[in-house]
Design a protein around this motif. Sequence first.
Motif, PDB file in Angstrom:
ATOM      1  N   PRO A 142       0.830  -1.211   0.000  1.00  0.00           N
ATOM      2  CA  PRO A 142       0.000   0.000   0.000  1.00  0.00           C
ATOM      3  C   PRO A 142       0.861   1.255   0.000  1.00  0.00           C
ATOM      4  O   PRO A 142       1.932   1.296   0.622  1.00  0.00           O
ATOM      5  N   HIS A 143       0.395   2.289  -0.705  1.00  0.00           N
ATOM      6  CA  HIS A 143       1.150   3.534  -0.793  1.00  0.00           C
ATOM      7  C   HIS A 143       1.447   4.108   0.594  1.00  0.00           C
ATOM      8  O   HIS A 143       2.500   4.711   0.810  1.00  0.00           O
ATOM      9  N   LYS A 144       0.511   3.923   1.515  1.00  0.00           N
ATOM     10  CA  LYS A 144       0.698   4.475   2.856  1.00  0.00           C
ATOM     11  C   LYS A 144       1.972   3.935   3.498  1.00  0.00           C
ATOM     12  O   LYS A 144       2.779   4.696   4.055  1.00  0.00           O
ATOM     13  N   TRP A 145       2.160   2.619   3.410  1.00  0.00           N
ATOM     14  CA  TRP A 145       3.341   2.007   4.016  1.00  0.00           C
ATOM     15  C   TRP A 145       4.582   2.259   3.181  1.00  0.00           C
ATOM     16  O   TRP A 145       5.669   2.482   3.713  1.00  0.00           O
ATOM     17  N   ASN A 146       4.435   2.235   1.866  1.00  0.00           N
ATOM     18  CA  ASN A 146       5.566   2.499   0.988  1.00  0.00           C
ATOM     19  C   ASN A 146       6.122   3.901   1.224  1.00  0.00           C
ATOM     20  O   ASN A 146       7.339   4.101   1.331  1.00  0.00           O
ATOM     21  N   ASP A 147       5.227   4.890   1.314  1.00  0.00           N
ATOM     22  CA  ASP A 147       5.666   6.266   1.514  1.00  0.00           C
ATOM     23  C   ASP A 147       6.274   6.463   2.904  1.00  0.00           C
ATOM     24  O   ASP A 147       7.216   7.242   3.079  1.00  0.00           O
ATOM     25  N   GLU A 181      14.093  12.833  -5.650  1.00  0.00           N
ATOM     26  CA  GLU A 181      13.395  11.587  -5.932  1.00  0.00           C
ATOM     27  C   GLU A 181      12.620  11.041  -4.734  1.00  0.00           C
ATOM     28  O   GLU A 181      11.431  10.741  -4.840  1.00  0.00           O
ATOM     29  N   MET A 182      13.298  10.920  -3.585  1.00  0.00           N
ATOM     30  CA  MET A 182      12.677  10.215  -2.471  1.00  0.00           C
ATOM     31  C   MET A 182      11.551  11.025  -1.827  1.00  0.00           C
ATOM     32  O   MET A 182      10.432  10.533  -1.663  1.00  0.00           O
ATOM     33  N   ILE A 183      11.820  12.270  -1.450  1.00  0.00           N
ATOM     34  CA  ILE A 183      10.797  13.069  -0.768  1.00  0.00           C
ATOM     35  C   ILE A 183       9.586  13.343  -1.665  1.00  0.00           C
ATOM     36  O   ILE A 183       8.440  13.174  -1.215  1.00  0.00           O
ATOM     37  N   PRO A 184       9.776  13.763  -2.944  1.00  0.00           N
ATOM     38  CA  PRO A 184       8.590  13.944  -3.792  1.00  0.00           C
ATOM     39  C   PRO A 184       7.754  12.676  -3.930  1.00  0.00           C
ATOM     40  O   PRO A 184       6.525  12.740  -3.964  1.00  0.00           O
ATOM     41  N   GLU A 185       8.413  11.516  -4.014  1.00  0.00           N
ATOM     42  CA  GLU A 185       7.674  10.257  -4.142  1.00  0.00           C
ATOM     43  C   GLU A 185       6.824   9.995  -2.903  1.00  0.00           C
ATOM     44  O   GLU A 185       5.685   9.528  -2.995  1.00  0.00           O
ATOM     45  N   THR A 186       7.352  10.330  -1.722  1.00  0.00           N
ATOM     46  CA  THR A 186       6.595  10.088  -0.488  1.00  0.00           C
ATOM     47  C   THR A 186       5.451  11.081  -0.296  1.00  0.00           C
ATOM     48  O   THR A 186       4.576  10.859   0.542  1.00  0.00           O
ATOM     49  N   HIS A 187       5.440  12.176  -1.056  1.00  0.00           N
ATOM     50  CA  HIS A 187       4.391  13.196  -0.928  1.00  0.00           C
ATOM     51  C   HIS A 187       3.403  13.158  -2.095  1.00  0.00           C
ATOM     52  O   HIS A 187       2.589  14.075  -2.242  1.00  0.00           O
ATOM     53  N   ALA A 188       3.452  12.101  -2.892  1.00  0.00           N
ATOM     54  CA  ALA A 188       2.651  12.082  -4.126  1.00  0.00           C
ATOM     55  C   ALA A 188       1.321  11.351  -3.983  1.00  0.00           C
ATOM     56  O   ALA A 188       0.528  11.348  -4.920  1.00  0.00           O
ATOM     57  N   HIS A 189       1.061  10.750  -2.837  1.00  0.00           N
ATOM     58  CA  HIS A 189      -0.128   9.904  -2.732  1.00  0.00           C
ATOM     59  C   HIS A 189      -1.031  10.266  -1.548  1.00  0.00           C
ATOM     60  O   HIS A 189      -1.900   9.480  -1.171  1.00  0.00           O
ATOM     61  N   GLY A 190      -0.819  11.448  -0.960  1.00  0.00           N
ATOM     62  CA  GLY A 190      -1.693  11.895   0.114  1.00  0.00           C
ATOM     63  C   GLY A 190      -1.285  11.455   1.506  1.00  0.00           C
ATOM     64  O   GLY A 190      -2.057  11.630   2.455  1.00  0.00           O
ATOM     65  N   TYR A 191      -0.090  10.898   1.649  1.00  0.00           N
ATOM     66  CA  TYR A 191       0.368  10.426   2.966  1.00  0.00           C
ATOM     67  C   TYR A 191       1.609  11.188   3.409  1.00  0.00           C
ATOM     68  O   TYR A 191       2.494  10.635   4.060  1.00  0.00           O
ATOM     69  N   GLN A 192       1.676  12.469   3.041  1.00  0.00           N
ATOM     70  CA  GLN A 192       2.869  13.256   3.329  1.00  0.00           C
ATOM     71  C   GLN A 192       3.113  13.474   4.816  1.00  0.00           C
ATOM     72  O   GLN A 192       4.264  13.617   5.238  1.00  0.00           O
ATOM     73  N   LYS A 193       2.056  13.497   5.628  1.00  0.00           N
ATOM     74  CA  LYS A 193       2.247  13.699   7.072  1.00  0.00           C
ATOM     75  C   LYS A 193       2.991  12.515   7.685  1.00  0.00           C
ATOM     76  O   LYS A 193       3.961  12.692   8.435  1.00  0.00           O
TER      77      LYS A 193
END
Length: 249
Positions: free
Chosen positions: A29-34, A217-229
């Motif tokens: 899931p994106h949540k855990w991946n991010d 690469e890393m930070i933008p990817e973690t903020h791309a799916h709505g789980y940035q917090k």
Amino acid sequence: MKEVWISAAGLCGATIIGSLLGFLIKNLPHKWNDTILGYCAGIMLAASTLGLIVPAFEMNGPWWLVVIGVMVGALFLNLLDFVTPHLHTITGLDPEKHQNNKSLNHILLFVMAIALHKLPEGMAAGVSMSTSSEGNTDWAVSFGIALQNIPEGMVIIAPLLLAGVSTMRTFLISIVIGLLEVIGVWIGFSLGSASESFLPVMLGFAGGAMLYVTSDEMIPETHAHGYQKQATYALLLGFMTLLLLEKLF
């Protein structure tokens, strides 16, 4: 020399381990991946600053050489993005499948983005090894890079499989990506050992390359799916993890 081989094997092995996990967990899931990537981004930030840039400033030499090294390291990785070759041949897919697979170019660029920074990442670990005094090896940079190699190895698997690339070819691609880091470790170690006066620039270069990867690469990817917090708090936790490891060891 033994420490350099351990570092190289650890970095490559972490990528391969991540790839094997990627085959088992194809739909993380994106949540855990991010969150995981955010934690690793924090590790990378701490490793690049504490393990590379700060020691570079502490050496005897002009401070502006370190600044130039940092900026050139980032620019080097930026330029590599522009000279990415045409990669369709590595997928083993027929040309017809390329035409009918609109997401393939995006997937290949994503995989190449990960592959591109493996060489300077390995150089970062190699340079840090060349600065260590005998019997007092600094493992912070190698540990930080190896830790973030695991989720990176995981995230390259699912996109390639979904694009139709065979399982064996996908695994071989992940191995080649890991081997790039082994080459980088020895390049960094050789350059750092060749000239002590060159070390501050090399440390700055490697640190700049790592900061570029983390920010671009890393930070933008973690903020791309709505789980940035969650990703942001994970980044802080990762940063503090390496700070504590530095303090304890």
